[in-house]
Motif scaffolding. Sequence first.
Motif, PDB file in Angstrom:
ATOM      1  N   MET A   1     -20.748 -14.413 -12.809  1.00  4.31           N
ATOM      2  CA  MET A   1     -20.708 -12.975 -12.637  1.00  4.31           C
ATOM      3  C   MET A   1     -19.291 -12.513 -12.249  1.00  4.31           C
ATOM      4  O   MET A   1     -18.829 -11.490 -12.714  1.00  4.31           O
ATOM      5  N   ARG A   2     -18.636 -13.293 -11.379  1.00  7.63           N
ATOM      6  CA  ARG A   2     -17.273 -12.937 -10.966  1.00  7.63           C
ATOM      7  C   ARG A   2     -16.322 -12.950 -12.159  1.00  7.63           C
ATOM      8  O   ARG A   2     -15.426 -12.125 -12.259  1.00  7.63           O
ATOM      9  N   TRP A   3     -16.502 -13.918 -13.042  1.00  8.45           N
ATOM     10  CA  TRP A   3     -15.645 -14.004 -14.219  1.00  8.45           C
ATOM     11  C   TRP A   3     -15.832 -12.794 -15.118  1.00  8.45           C
ATOM     12  O   TRP A   3     -14.879 -12.281 -15.688  1.00  8.45           O
ATOM     13  N   LEU A   4     -17.043 -12.330 -15.233  1.00 11.52           N
ATOM     14  CA  LEU A   4     -17.329 -11.164 -16.066  1.00 11.52           C
ATOM     15  C   LEU A   4     -16.655  -9.917 -15.491  1.00 11.52           C
ATOM     16  O   LEU A   4     -16.032  -9.145 -16.222  1.00 11.52           O
ATOM     17  N   ILE A   5     -16.748  -9.740 -14.195  1.00 12.26           N
ATOM     18  CA  ILE A   5     -16.112  -8.586 -13.540  1.00 12.26           C
ATOM     19  C   ILE A   5     -14.595  -8.671 -13.690  1.00 12.26           C
ATOM     20  O   ILE A   5     -13.929  -7.676 -14.016  1.00 12.26           O
ATOM     21  N   ALA A   6     -14.026  -9.850 -13.476  1.00 12.73           N
ATOM     22  CA  ALA A   6     -12.578 -10.023 -13.623  1.00 12.73           C
ATOM     23  C   ALA A   6     -12.143  -9.748 -15.068  1.00 12.73           C
ATOM     24  O   ALA A   6     -11.107  -9.118 -15.309  1.00 12.73           O
ATOM     25  N   PHE A   7     -12.942 -10.204 -16.030  1.00 15.02           N
ATOM     26  CA  PHE A   7     -12.642  -9.964 -17.443  1.00 15.02           C
ATOM     27  C   PHE A   7     -12.661  -8.469 -17.752  1.00 15.02           C
ATOM     28  O   PHE A   7     -11.778  -7.956 -18.444  1.00 15.02           O
ATOM     29  N   LEU A   8     -13.661  -7.750 -17.244  1.00 15.76           N
ATOM     30  CA  LEU A   8     -13.752  -6.311 -17.483  1.00 15.76           C
ATOM     31  C   LEU A   8     -12.566  -5.562 -16.887  1.00 15.76           C
ATOM     32  O   LEU A   8     -12.020  -4.650 -17.499  1.00 15.76           O
ATOM     33  N   PHE A   9     -12.156  -5.937 -15.685  1.00 12.14           N
ATOM     34  CA  PHE A   9     -10.976  -5.307 -15.078  1.00 12.14           C
ATOM     35  C   PHE A   9      -9.720  -5.603 -15.886  1.00 12.14           C
ATOM     36  O   PHE A   9      -8.868  -4.737 -16.085  1.00 12.14           O
ATOM     37  N   ALA A  10      -9.583  -6.827 -16.363  1.00 16.11           N
ATOM     38  CA  ALA A  10      -8.412  -7.192 -17.168  1.00 16.11           C
ATOM     39  C   ALA A  10      -8.384  -6.406 -18.472  1.00 16.11           C
ATOM     40  O   ALA A  10      -7.324  -5.980 -18.929  1.00 16.11           O
ATOM     41  N   MET A  11      -9.536  -6.189 -19.073  1.00 12.70           N
ATOM     42  CA  MET A  11      -9.590  -5.441 -20.334  1.00 12.70           C
ATOM     43  C   MET A  11      -9.200  -3.975 -20.123  1.00 12.70           C
ATOM     44  O   MET A  11      -8.637  -3.350 -21.012  1.00 12.70           O
ATOM     45  N   GLN A  12      -9.488  -3.420 -18.966  1.00 15.37           N
ATOM     46  CA  GLN A  12      -9.102  -2.040 -18.688  1.00 15.37           C
ATOM     47  C   GLN A  12      -7.608  -1.905 -18.466  1.00 15.37           C
ATOM     48  O   GLN A  12      -7.027  -0.857 -18.717  1.00 15.37           O
ATOM     49  N   PRO A  15      -4.554  -1.515 -22.019  1.00 12.42           N
ATOM     50  CA  PRO A  15      -3.925  -0.317 -22.592  1.00 12.42           C
ATOM     51  C   PRO A  15      -2.772   0.222 -21.742  1.00 12.42           C
ATOM     52  O   PRO A  15      -1.763   0.655 -22.278  1.00 12.42           O
ATOM     53  N   ALA A  16      -2.916   0.171 -20.422  1.00 14.05           N
ATOM     54  CA  ALA A  16      -1.841   0.652 -19.555  1.00 14.05           C
ATOM     55  C   ALA A  16      -0.591  -0.217 -19.695  1.00 14.05           C
ATOM     56  O   ALA A  16       0.531   0.284 -19.729  1.00 14.05           O
ATOM     57  N   LEU A  17      -0.777  -1.513 -19.783  1.00 10.15           N
ATOM     58  CA  LEU A  17       0.364  -2.413 -19.958  1.00 10.15           C
ATOM     59  C   LEU A  17       1.011  -2.224 -21.317  1.00 10.15           C
ATOM     60  O   LEU A  17       2.223  -2.303 -21.453  1.00 10.15           O
TER      61      LEU A  17
END
Length: 139
Positions: A1-12, A15-17
Amino acid sequence: MRWLIAFLFAMQAIPALAQDALPPAPYAYKQLDDPALEAKATALMETLRCLRCQSQSINDSDAPMAGDMRHQVRSRILAGEDPEDVRVWLIERYGDYVSYQPEVSSTTWPLFAVPIALILLALLVLFGRLGRRHKNGDA
């Protein structure tokens, strides 16, 4: 579950980067060859607010958005546009907030009227208290 949350934050964040990784526009950091045109552009850029950092003019800011705005100003002045026309275009595009010299309009009149009303109210209260004090003989 932690990996999924970290992946979702990274995907957001991607675009900013990507926005900051784009190369700057040609006139973002390069002055115009004609000193007279560059002086016009610089004078205008000093009166325009960087929308990202908000406490600096676009001439002083290193934000990518300020670089894009500098490019627009220089390009339009190089094309022969009047600095005031460029200012109007930027205000239409980004809103009144982009200008350090706001004009009185249907949306900005409270910014000019409220301070005057507060000063008049403070003077009314002050004179009312002084008048009452003088009437009671406390002075």
